[in-house]
Design an enzyme around this catalytic site. Sequence first.
Site, PDB file in Angstrom:
ATOM      1  N   ASP A 133      36.735  74.550 -65.286  1.00 31.47           N
ATOM      2  CA  ASP A 133      35.376  74.056 -65.572  1.00 31.47           C
ATOM      3  C   ASP A 133      34.395  75.198 -65.356  1.00 31.47           C
ATOM      4  OD1 ASP A 133      33.028  72.269 -65.828  1.00 31.47           O
ATOM      5  OD2 ASP A 133      34.520  70.690 -65.631  1.00 31.47           O
ATOM      6  N   HIS A 164      31.955  73.535 -70.559  1.00 26.91           N
ATOM      7  CA  HIS A 164      32.620  73.540 -69.243  1.00 26.91           C
ATOM      8  C   HIS A 164      33.526  74.761 -69.079  1.00 26.91           C
ATOM      9  CE1 HIS A 164      31.208  69.585 -67.937  1.00 26.91           C
ATOM     10  NE2 HIS A 164      31.400  69.177 -69.164  1.00 26.91           N
ATOM     11  N   ASP A 216      34.325  67.607 -74.029  1.00 34.91           N
ATOM     12  CA  ASP A 216      33.187  66.766 -73.633  1.00 34.91           C
ATOM     13  C   ASP A 216      31.938  67.609 -73.385  1.00 34.91           C
ATOM     14  OD1 ASP A 216      34.523  67.942 -71.457  1.00 34.91           O
ATOM     15  OD2 ASP A 216      33.633  66.526 -70.048  1.00 34.91           O
ATOM     16  N   GLU A 217      30.806  66.941 -73.499  1.00 39.00           N
ATOM     17  CA  GLU A 217      29.519  67.468 -73.043  1.00 39.00           C
ATOM     18  C   GLU A 217      29.268  68.890 -73.562  1.00 39.00           C
ATOM     19  OE1 GLU A 217      28.914  64.904 -68.995  1.00 39.00           O
ATOM     20  OE2 GLU A 217      30.175  66.687 -68.813  1.00 39.00           O
ATOM     21  N   TRP A 244      35.266  57.548 -72.722  1.00 36.52           N
ATOM     22  CA  TRP A 244      34.510  57.504 -71.475  1.00 36.52           C
ATOM     23  C   TRP A 244      33.042  57.137 -71.680  1.00 36.52           C
ATOM     24  CZ3 TRP A 244      30.519  60.820 -69.649  1.00 36.52           C
ATOM     25  CH2 TRP A 244      30.194  61.886 -70.482  1.00 36.52           C
ATOM     26  N   TYR A 299      34.459  55.157 -62.746  1.00 40.00           N
ATOM     27  CA  TYR A 299      34.144  56.512 -62.273  1.00 40.00           C
ATOM     28  C   TYR A 299      34.046  56.501 -60.749  1.00 40.00           C
ATOM     29  CZ  TYR A 299      33.713  59.284 -66.508  1.00 40.00           C
ATOM     30  OH  TYR A 299      34.007  60.002 -67.645  1.00 40.00           O
ATOM     31  N   ASP A 358      33.479  58.808 -58.677  1.00 39.48           N
ATOM     32  CA  ASP A 358      32.459  59.629 -58.012  1.00 39.48           C
ATOM     33  C   ASP A 358      31.139  58.873 -57.903  1.00 39.48           C
ATOM     34  OD1 ASP A 358      32.374  59.786 -60.836  1.00 39.48           O
ATOM     35  OD2 ASP A 358      31.169  61.615 -60.766  1.00 39.48           O
ATOM     36  N   TRP A 383      35.903  62.768 -60.381  1.00 39.55           N
ATOM     37  CA  TRP A 383      35.192  64.048 -60.484  1.00 39.55           C
ATOM     38  C   TRP A 383      34.759  64.472 -59.088  1.00 39.55           C
ATOM     39  CZ3 TRP A 383      36.075  66.099 -64.982  1.00 39.55           C
ATOM     40  CH2 TRP A 383      36.215  65.294 -66.113  1.00 39.55           C
ATOM     41  N   GLU A 441      32.367  66.982 -57.893  1.00 41.59           N
ATOM     42  CA  GLU A 441      31.174  67.756 -57.511  1.00 41.59           C
ATOM     43  C   GLU A 441      30.732  67.429 -56.086  1.00 41.59           C
ATOM     44  OE1 GLU A 441      31.591  66.167 -60.380  1.00 41.59           O
ATOM     45  OE2 GLU A 441      30.378  67.016 -62.012  1.00 41.59           O
TER      46      GLU A 441
HETATM   47  C1  ACM Z   1      33.373  63.245 -68.667  1.00 39.59           C
HETATM   48  O1  ACM Z   1      33.054  62.451 -67.776  1.00 39.59           O
HETATM   49  N1  ACM Z   1      32.614  64.305 -68.916  1.00 39.59           N
HETATM   50  C2  ACM Z   1      34.580  63.055 -69.460  1.00 39.59           C
END
Ligand code: ACM
Length: 463
Positions: free
Chosen positions: A139, A210, A273-274, A320, A345, A347, A388, A390
């Site tokens: 990432d 990422h 993603d993103e 997602w 999720y 997190d 996730w 973070e």
């Molecule tokens: C994601 O939560 N960016 C897959």
Amino acid sequence: MTMSGFDTLLPRPVSAETAPGACPWPVPVEVRTADLPAEGYRLHIRPDGVTLEAADAAGECYGRQTLRQLAGPDAFRAASIHNGPVELPCGTITDYPRFAWRGCLYDVARHFRTKAEVLRFVDLLAAHKLNVLHLHLTDDQGWRIETPEFPRLTSVGGWRKSSMVGRHDGPERDGRPHGGYYPVDDLREIVAYAATRAVTVVPEVDLPGHARAAITAYPELGPASETPWEVWTSWGISTSLLDPSESTLDFFRAVFDHVLDIFPSPVIALGGDEVPGVTEAHHRFVRAIADHLVARGRTPMGWDEVLDGGDLPKMVIGVWQDRERASLAAKGGHEAVLCPEDGVYLDHRQSDHPDEPVPVGYRQDLEHFYAFEPESGPHVRGVQAQLWSEHLDTVRRTDYAAFPRLSAFAEVAWSSGPRDYAEFLPRLRDHHLPRLDALGVEYRPLDGPRPWQTRPDAPGRPR
Ligand code: ACM
């Protein structure tokens, strides 16, 4: 699961060691193959012994896990604390899973987890009859795969000089280097360990977003306009993308060939993603990597954004953002793994409790996880919870975020409803939390965090 005979429970000593392994758990059982659905098993527990019929090796693992559950919480300790035989209730259980893919994403890029911590997590997945460890290995904040052809990926991309604490827009960082990576043989060991527990490790190399750790290691992979690079010390969505050139493509084809050599998984994740500012060239880049994986005999997995690029080979899509995207995936001939951000999720914050540590995202409490009702159908390969990291800087924080919500999720992944939270809660409290205690999992207590589980030092950002 169907159970019969348990109305005439005959607790009966079965001669066995109580010291558990994850699989096999050493109760002496007679194992036979049987014509059951994939991963299924049938347990006959009788006064004269235990017979386990299994569809396959996974079914045998799950039958043994169920025996361990029946033996009581102490069967989950690392060593026996009792002398004498284990008592098991007599009866017959026939059991098989609802979904073929029962996964959990484990983000070892934002916060590195040691090999021992990953192996422990595999044990916890296996204890919950989950069968996919989706390992998010790269990432913006770190690259975790030893890649001998490109050593700077780990020597430069494997660590960052500092990290944001909690979630905020300010410049403050903790001033503490963070990093780590897995030598190739450690990755092979994780794969092999997981396989003996019926867990497939699906590796993810995330692109074309990422990817700042890779770009910092090899700036020619990124846009010429943005220098100097550093492995990102922030959380959020970076606008820096890979330069979708032919040489970047060659670089990542070589990286994926290395990944394929380590990970035998039929499915290999490429991210997608993103990606703010994504262009047609970026879509072509993702398609070219997907084609490369297909040419090597694997099925690419991408997050649902990849559907926007159209014209893809057959893929597994991690749905997602929006549950409707499962139908879109099906229309494109893909299979879906359902992992919605508003559902599973781990997190995201667990309550509105003022002491809830690092309260980010949507409120997704235990009841919310248990209420996750995924659609079924031939286009749905399964479901996946997302861890996730973070805001999970230690394995203690990971335990707190994952459990017992992942236990609720595991039940949804394994068995069809109807579900009644009022029935689930005492079952969890009286039977399953003691197992987690025996395993040494520092889960979130049902009534909120212990003082040492709070994070008054780390601001959140609830949605
Ligand atoms: C994601 O939560 N960016 C897959």
